[in-house]
Write a protein that holds these residues in place. Structure first.
Motif, mmCIF file in Angstrom:
data_model
loop_
_atom_site.group_PDB
_atom_site.id
_atom_site.type_symbol
_atom_site.label_atom_id
_atom_site.label_comp_id
_atom_site.label_asym_id
_atom_site.label_seq_id
_atom_site.Cartn_x
_atom_site.Cartn_y
_atom_site.Cartn_z
ATOM 1 N N PRO A 212 0.803 -1.233 0.000
ATOM 2 C CA PRO A 212 0.000 0.000 0.000
ATOM 3 C C PRO A 212 0.830 1.275 0.000
ATOM 4 N N SER A 213 1.990 1.253 0.633
ATOM 5 C CA SER A 213 2.850 2.439 0.644
ATOM 6 C C SER A 213 3.513 2.676 -0.710
ATOM 7 N N HIS A 216 7.344 -1.364 -1.839
ATOM 8 C CA HIS A 216 7.777 -2.714 -2.189
ATOM 9 C C HIS A 216 6.806 -3.368 -3.171
ATOM 10 N N LEU A 217 7.393 -4.168 -4.062
ATOM 11 C CA LEU A 217 6.655 -4.955 -5.030
ATOM 12 C C LEU A 217 7.002 -6.412 -4.783
ATOM 13 N N TYR A 218 5.988 -7.290 -4.735
ATOM 14 C CA TYR A 218 6.216 -8.712 -4.467
ATOM 15 C C TYR A 218 5.817 -9.503 -5.713
ATOM 16 N N LEU A 219 6.750 -10.307 -6.214
ATOM 17 C CA LEU A 219 6.500 -11.056 -7.434
ATOM 18 C C LEU A 219 7.112 -12.440 -7.347
ATOM 19 N N ALA A 220 6.626 -13.339 -8.202
ATOM 20 C CA ALA A 220 7.080 -14.728 -8.188
ATOM 21 C C ALA A 220 7.378 -15.156 -9.614
ATOM 22 N N ALA A 249 -0.513 -15.319 -9.107
ATOM 23 C CA ALA A 249 -0.154 -14.054 -8.474
ATOM 24 C C ALA A 249 -0.018 -14.216 -6.963
ATOM 25 N N PRO A 250 1.011 -13.604 -6.358
ATOM 26 C CA PRO A 250 1.083 -13.556 -4.898
ATOM 27 C C PRO A 250 0.035 -12.584 -4.358
ATOM 28 N N ALA A 251 -0.269 -12.719 -3.075
ATOM 29 C CA ALA A 251 -1.211 -11.816 -2.414
ATOM 30 C C ALA A 251 -0.555 -11.278 -1.149
ATOM 31 N N LEU A 252 -0.742 -9.991 -0.902
ATOM 32 C CA LEU A 252 -0.212 -9.356 0.306
ATOM 33 C C LEU A 252 -1.379 -8.989 1.212
ATOM 34 N N VAL A 253 -1.379 -9.549 2.421
ATOM 35 C CA VAL A 253 -2.403 -9.240 3.413
ATOM 36 C C VAL A 253 -1.694 -8.752 4.666
ATOM 37 N N ARG A 254 -1.873 -7.469 4.947
ATOM 38 C CA ARG A 254 -1.194 -6.813 6.070
ATOM 39 C C ARG A 254 0.320 -7.040 5.976
ATOM 40 N N ASP A 255 0.900 -7.856 6.838
ATOM 41 C CA ASP A 255 2.366 -8.000 6.841
ATOM 42 C C ASP A 255 2.823 -9.341 6.273
ATOM 43 N N LEU A 266 1.887 -23.993 -0.194
ATOM 44 C CA LEU A 266 1.449 -22.643 0.129
ATOM 45 C C LEU A 266 2.493 -21.995 1.036
ATOM 46 N N TRP A 267 3.014 -20.853 0.575
ATOM 47 C CA TRP A 267 4.026 -20.115 1.333
ATOM 48 C C TRP A 267 3.391 -18.912 2.005
ATOM 49 N N MET A 268 3.780 -18.676 3.281
ATOM 50 C CA MET A 268 3.360 -17.502 4.036
ATOM 51 C C MET A 268 4.622 -16.836 4.555
ATOM 52 N N ILE A 269 4.915 -15.651 4.019
ATOM 53 C CA ILE A 269 6.206 -15.010 4.246
ATOM 54 C C ILE A 269 5.995 -13.661 4.918
ATOM 55 N N PRO A 270 6.443 -13.478 6.174
ATOM 56 C CA PRO A 270 6.397 -12.141 6.770
ATOM 57 C C PRO A 270 7.262 -11.196 5.937
#
Length: 350
Positions: A212-213, A216-220, A249-255, A266-270
């Motif tokens: 949201p800021s 950072h961009l998160y991609l796979a 597509a990756p998904a970003l939820v909060r942190d 399924l990966w969950m990455i802080p």
């Protein structure tokens, strides 16, 4: 027929973070609400508003359905096959077609599907991205472009190396575009000039998720890397190896960054502590990304299985079997689950 919708759908999967369902819940045992066949196959993710669902098909049609009943409100035939799903903005739909026979970007009236304008741009496989009065797109020939929504005029075109298969991502630092030449480009939104470029470990075939800021961009990638890239420098902040290719597509939820590899892990990455990443094997083969909800994560397989899993324990809370493959993430709105399956079938559960 609905003349407008209050809720826009400006990018594929609804939001730049791909977290449109993050606050949603489902019943413990969702039941079928309706099922409709709209054509031979649906391509791309649907656009979902408060009263309608819009999809594109390989039959060169855009189809608008009533969300409550699944009734087809209208069909519009275009001059080309649709691969990326439509976008929705108040009283319009925007969609692009491949070069079969002609690649164009269209603006359609939501009320009746009438073409307001169309612009020949070349073969478009990736979904479009809408921000304000501007559309961004990319072609299979590697041309990134900007169009104005009023009349479809092209503001600029920029030739890049490699085909564009993932959505362009408008960011405060510029327009991020990834290509099959294993490269991330950052373009000037006003001119299309290349500001920066970054070599990637593999091709990106689905939309990156934007913080949201906008920092950072998160991609796979198809080489199995999940990356955090800092903007505007295009510096790799961290690189996690998923163990198999990632097509969705990756998904970003909060942190937390959620990502689903082809082997069903399924990966969950802080996002600030990638060393604390966790993974769960779902026992499926997947090309679609995950759908995080308030109380679980949805995943679909190429064999047509849809599962809702507890991300903490890996327990499967619910599953159903459809005619596969599931090529796009399931979507949830107002506690209704929308799944696009094979053979042009749309299933809604509640």
């Amino acid at each position: 027929m609905p003349e407008h919708q209050e809720t826009p759908w400006p990018v594929s999967l609804g939001t730049p973070q791909h977290d449109a369902g993050a606050a949603e819940t489902l019943n413990a045992d969702p039941r079928p609400l309706w099922h409709t066949t709209v054509g031979r196959a649906v391509r791309g993710s649907p656009a979902i508003a408060e009263g309608v669902i819009a999809v594109g098909t390989v039959d060169r049609q855009v189809v608008l359905l009533d969300r409550a009943t699944g009734q087809i409100l209208w069909r519009t035939r275009l001059r080309g096959t649709i691969h990326g799903g439509p976008l929705l903005d108040v009283d319009r739909l925007y969609v692009a077609t491949e070069a079969s026979p002609e690649g164009r970007v269209y603006a359609l009236q939501l009320k009746d599907g009438r073409t307001l304008w169309s612009t020949k741009v070349g073969s478009v496989e990736a979904p479009l991205a809408l921000i304000g009065d501007t559309l961004y797109g990319g072609t299979e020939d590697g041309v990134a472009l900007r169009l104005e929504t009023a009349h479809g005029n092209v503001a600029w075109r920029r030739q890049l190396a490699g085909a564009i298969r993932a959505d362009p991502v408008p960011t405060p630092a510029g327009v991020a575009v990834v290509t099959t030449a294993d490269t991330l480009f950052l373009l000037d939104p006003a001119t299309g000039d290349v500001r920066r470029r970054l070599a990637l470990p593999g091709a990106v075939l689905a939309a990156p998720a934007l913080e949201p800021s906008g920092i950072h961009l998160y991609l796979a990638t198809t080489a199995g890397h999940i990356l955090s890239v800092t903007l505007p420098e295009l510096a790799i902040d961290w690189d996690l190896q998923a163990g198999d290719a990632v097509f969705g597509a990756p998904a970003l939820v909060r942190d937390t960054v959620f990502c689903l590899a082809r082997n069903g892990v399924l990966w969950m990455i802080p996002r600030d502590q990638p060393g604390a990443a966790r993974s769960i094997s779902l026992g499926i083969v997947a090309t679609a990304g995950p759908t995080p909800l308030a109380h679980g994560v949805l995943a679909g397989s190429i064999s047509g299985e849809v599962v809702l899993v507890d991300p903490a324990s890996g327990t499967v809370w619910w599953r159903t079997q459809l005619d596969g493959p599931i090529e796009q993430p399931a979507l949830v709105r107002d506690r209704e689950l929308v799944v696009v399956a094979g053979r042009g079938d749309i299933h809604v559960y509640r």
